[in-house]
Write a protein that holds these residues in place. Structure first.
Motif, short mmCIF file in Angstrom:
data_model
loop_
_atom_site.label_atom_id
_atom_site.label_comp_id
_atom_site.label_asym_id
_atom_site.label_seq_id
_atom_site.Cartn_x
_atom_site.Cartn_y
_atom_site.Cartn_z
N LYS A 97 -13.80 2.16 4.86
CA LYS A 97 -14.26 1.12 3.94
C LYS A 97 -13.79 1.42 2.51
N ASN A 99 -11.24 3.34 1.61
CA ASN A 99 -9.78 3.21 1.59
C ASN A 99 -9.36 1.74 1.46
N GLN A 100 -10.03 0.87 2.19
CA GLN A 100 -9.71 -0.56 2.11
C GLN A 100 -10.01 -1.10 0.73
N GLN A 101 -11.13 -0.69 0.15
CA GLN A 101 -11.47 -1.13 -1.20
C GLN A 101 -10.41 -0.67 -2.21
N ARG A 103 -7.25 0.00 -1.54
CA ARG A 103 -6.05 -0.79 -1.30
C ARG A 103 -6.17 -2.18 -1.92
N ASP A 104 -7.35 -2.79 -1.74
CA ASP A 104 -7.58 -4.13 -2.32
C ASP A 104 -7.50 -4.09 -3.83
N ASP A 105 -8.10 -3.06 -4.44
CA ASP A 105 -8.06 -2.92 -5.90
C ASP A 105 -6.62 -2.71 -6.39
N GLN A 106 -5.87 -1.91 -5.64
CA GLN A 106 -4.48 -1.65 -6.01
C GLN A 106 -3.64 -2.92 -5.91
N SER A 107 -3.85 -3.70 -4.87
CA SER A 107 -3.12 -4.96 -4.68
C SER A 107 -3.48 -5.95 -5.79
N ALA A 108 -4.75 -5.98 -6.18
CA ALA A 108 -5.19 -6.92 -7.20
C ALA A 108 -4.62 -6.58 -8.58
N SER A 109 -4.37 -5.30 -8.81
CA SER A 109 -3.89 -4.89 -10.14
C SER A 109 -2.38 -5.06 -10.27
#
Length: 110
Positions: A97, A99-101, A103-109
């Motif tokens: 969970k 790790n997914q967060q 990854r999501d934060d990295q993609s959003a930035s």
């Protein structure tokens, strides 16, 4: 729930952490014995809350954990090992969970 807010009686119905079940009722729901639930407490897998009279009370979340241990024990796993497996499964799920967060934060930035 924030400080100063009043809890309504119906709020407990959807609360997975609300200690609603006595040891007898919990054991009955799981098809096991109160001794099995006490063993999970001794293994420090789940710690039931206590009523004002000192009786153990279990939440739905704790019963799901106990049910998973029961599945493993029914398959022949020793209770101590089953408890450790459940702990490791929980830690793995939490790590996935996080790790997914990340990854999501990295993609959003980007």
């Amino acid at each position: 729930m924030s400080p100063g807010t009043t809890r309504k009686p119906a709020d407990s119905l959807d609360d997975d952490d609300y200690p609603a079940y006595t040891v007898g009722r919990a054991a009955d729901m799981l098809g096991t014995t109160p001794a099995f639930l006490r063993a999970l407490g001794e293994a420090r897998l789940i710690t039931p809350l206590r009523s004002e009279g000192g009786h153990r009370r279990y939440s739905r979340y704790q019963l799901r954990i106990a049910a998973r241990v029961r599945e493993l024990v029914d398959q022949g796993t020793a209770i101590e090992s089953a408890c450790r497996i459940v702990i490791l499964e929980d830690q793995l799920a939490e790590a996935q969970k996080i790790n997914q967060q990340l990854r999501d934060d990295q993609s959003a930035s980007r």
